[in-house]
Design an enzyme around this catalytic site. Structure first.
Site, PDB file in Angstrom:
ATOM      1  N   GLY A   1       0.835  -1.194   0.000  1.00 40.53           N
ATOM      2  CA  GLY A   1       0.000   0.000   0.000  1.00 40.53           C
ATOM      3  C   GLY A   1       0.867   1.240   0.000  1.00 40.53           C
ATOM      4  CB  SER A   2       0.012   4.830   0.308  1.00 40.47           C
ATOM      5  OG  SER A   2      -0.922   4.777  -0.744  1.00 40.47           O
ATOM      6  CG  PHE A   3       0.973   5.244   4.323  1.00 37.09           C
ATOM      7  CD1 PHE A   3       1.645   6.442   4.107  1.00 37.09           C
ATOM      8  CD2 PHE A   3      -0.386   5.191   4.053  1.00 37.09           C
ATOM      9  CE1 PHE A   3       0.969   7.553   3.655  1.00 37.09           C
ATOM     10  CE2 PHE A   3      -1.067   6.299   3.588  1.00 37.09           C
ATOM     11  CZ  PHE A   3      -0.388   7.494   3.385  1.00 37.09           C
ATOM     12  CB  ALA A   4       1.948  -0.746   5.380  1.00 41.51           C
ATOM     13  CE  LYS A   5       7.912  -2.103   0.219  1.00 39.27           C
ATOM     14  NZ  LYS A   5       9.355  -2.324  -0.104  1.00 39.27           N
ATOM     15  CB  VAL A   6       0.934  -7.187   4.090  1.00 39.43           C
ATOM     16  CG1 VAL A   6       0.529  -8.395   4.938  1.00 39.43           C
ATOM     17  CG2 VAL A   6       0.230  -5.937   4.600  1.00 39.43           C
TER      18      VAL A   6
ATOM     19  CG  ASP B   1     -13.455   1.123   4.966  1.00 42.77           C
ATOM     20  OD1 ASP B   1     -14.361   1.304   4.120  1.00 42.77           O
ATOM     21  OD2 ASP B   1     -12.246   1.073   4.664  1.00 42.77           O
TER      22      ASP B   1
END
Length: 420
Positions: free
Chosen positions: A30-35, A145
Site C-alpha cells: 500500500g501507500s505506507f505499508a507492505k504485508v 469501513d
C-alpha cells in the site's frame, strides 16, 4: 488499502527481522505499508507481518490511524472472526504489526473469481460478520469501513474482520454519543455519514452490512453510478432493484438494513434474532453463542498475555514510536498493591530530588527534574496482579540517562519481575 499478491506465500526469503521472524513472500503493498507472510522462529507459526514506513506515516498524518487500528484489534482479541494481533515491534524507521495469517486471502477476491454466492454460503459469511460486529459494538467499537476487501478468510474459510484504521473507539464519541467524521467507501457508506451529520456508528455499520449482504447474493453493489453525486442521490432515495433469485426473507433483511433513516434502520443485533439469520447456525460452531461465551471469559479470565503487559493502561500509545528517537520505558509486575507502587514512586521522586505530581484516580505519578519528565502508570490487571510502567516523557538524552538509571535502581525493591 493494501493490494495483495496471489503467489504462494509460504516460501521464505531467509531475511530475519529483529531476531524473531523469518520473512516470506510479500502478500500486498500500500501507500505506507507492505504485508508479508512470516514464520515465527520460536514456534514455526505462520503470521502476517505489516511493515509500516514511519516517515511516510508522519508526513501524511497517518499515525493516529495506526494507533487506532492497533488499539481496536487489541480490545477485540477474543472473537474468532476478528483478525488477531500478536505483537507490535518498532525500529527507528519502521513499525511492525504481527497479526494472524489469513491464508484464504480477501473475500473480495473470491467474489471476483466466482461472482455471487448461493444463499447458504452468503448467510454463513454474513453470520460471521454480524457476530463479529455485534461483539465490536458491545465493546463500544465501530468499524466504519465494512466491505469485502476488508474481510479476510482463514485456511478453513472462516471470515476475519480486518483493517480497523477507520474504526472509532468509545473515547472518540462526542458528549451525545455520536460520531462526526465522514469516512468509509462511498458505495458502502450510510447516508447520514455522507451528509456529515452526527451519526450512530453501530447503525452506520448496519447499513454497510446491508450492502455487503446484497453484494454476496447479487454479485454487484446496490448503489452504483460513475457520478458520485448521482450515487448519493440513489442512496438517499433507496433506489435499487433486487435480482429475482434473492429470497423474500433475505430481501426483507436487506431492505430493513438499507433504511436511509438510522432511527428506524434494523440494527446488527436485530438481524441476529431473525429466523433467516438463525437458520443453519446449529450446523456450524454457533458463532453468536461462542462470541458471548468468549466475551464472558474475557471479563473473568485472570491470565495476562505478553501483549496485555505491553499495552497496559496507556491504550498502546505508539506516539513515542512515531517520532525521531525512542524514549526509554520499562514495565514490571509489582510485589505490592497499586497504591503501594504509587506511594513508592512518590517516595523515590522526593528522595532523588524530583518534582512530584500525583493523579490519584488514574494511579499516575509524574516526576520532573531539570528537563527530564518521567511518568509512572500503575494498573491492577486482576486481583493480586499489579503491573506498572515507567517511561520518559521528555528530556535531553544525556541528562535523562543519569536520572533514568537512578530511578530504575530505586524501583528494584518492589519489582517482582521486569517485562522489557
Amino acid at each position: 488499502m493494501v493490494s495483495r499478491s496471489r503467489k504462494s506465500p509460504e516460501k521464505q526469503s531467509g531475511t530475519v527481522l529483529l531476531g524473531k521472524y523469518e520473512l516470506g513472500r510479500r502478500l500486498g503493498v500500500g501507500s505506507f505499508a507492505k504485508v508479508h507472510v512470516a514464520r515465527s522462529i520460536s514456534t514455526g507459526e505462520l503470521v502476517a507481518m505489516k511493515i509500516i514506513d514511519k516517515k511516510k506515516t508522519i508526513d501524511s498524518g497517518m499515525e493516529p490511524r495506526i494507533i487506532r487500528e492497533i488499539e481496536a484489534m487489541r480490545r477485540l482479541q477474543n472473537h474468532p472472526n476478528v483478525l488477531k494481533i500478536h505483537e507490535v515491534m518498532a525500529t527507528k524507521s519502521k513499525i511492525y504489526l504481527v497479526v494472524e495469517y489469513a491464508a484464504g486471502g480477501e473475500l473480495f477476491e473470491k467474489l471476483v473469481r466466482y461472482g455471487r454466492l448461493n444463499e447458504s454460503a452468503a448467510r454463513r459469511y454474513f453470520q460471521q460478520l454480524a457476530s463479529a460486529l455485534s461483539f465490536c459494538h458491545r465493546d463500544g467499537i465501530v468499524h466504519r469501513d465494512v466491505k469485502p476487501q476488508n474481510l479476510l478468510l482463514d485456511k478453513e474459510g472462516n471470515l476475519k474482520v480486518s483493517d480497523f484504521g477507520l474504526s472509532a473507539l468509545p473515547e472518540h464519541r462526542s458528549c451525545n454519543g455520536l460520531l462526526h467524521t465522514a469516512c468509509g467507501t462511498p458505495a458502502y457508506t450510510a447516508p447520514e455519514v455522507i451528509a456529515q451529520r452526527g451519526y450512530d456508528g453501530a447503525k452506520a455499520d448496519a447499513w454497510s452490512c446491508g450492502v455487503f449482504l446484497f453484494v454476496l447474493l447479487a454479485g454487484y453493489v446496490p448503489f452504483d453510478d460513475a457520478n458520485i453525486v448521482a450515487m448519493y442521490r440513489k442512496i438517499r432515495k433507496r433506489e435499487y432493484r433486487f435480482p429475482s433469485w434473492i429470497s423474500k426473507q433475505a430481501r426483507s433483511i436487506i431492505f430493513k438494513l438499507l433504511d436511509p433513516n438510522p432511527e428506524t434502520r434494523m440494527s446488527v443485533d436485530d438481524v441476529i434474532e431473525t429466523a433467516w439469520f438463525q437458520k443453519s447456525l446449529e450446523v456450524r460452531s454457533d458463532v453468536v453463542e461462542l462470541d458471548r461465551f468468549l466475551e464472558k471469559e474475557a471479563k473473568t479470565n485472570n491470565v495476562v498475555t505478553a501483549f496485555d503487559l505491553i499495552s497496559l493502561s496507556s491504550g498502546l500509545d505508539l506516539s513515542g514510536l512515531l517520532v525521531g528517537r525512542m524514549r526509554k520505558e520499562k514495565r514490571f509486575t509489582a510485589k505490592v498493591s497499586a497504591d503501594g507502587v504509587v506511594e513508592k514512586a512518590e517516595m523515590i521522586g522526593e528522595k532523588l530530588g524530583f518534582r512530584v505530581e500525583k493523579k490519584d484516580e488514574a494511579k499516575v505519578v509524574g516526576l520532573g527534574k531539570g528537563r527530564t519528565a518521567v511518568v509512572v502508570e500503575v494498573l491492577e490487571l486482576a486481583e493480586g496482579l499489579v503491573v506498572a510502567e515507567v517511561k520518559v516523557a521528555d528530556g535531553e538524552e544525556e541528562e535523562e540517562e543519569t536520572h533514568w538509571s537512578e530511578l530504575i535502581v530505586e524501583f528494584e525493591e518492589i519489582v517482582l519481575s521486569w517485562h522489557n
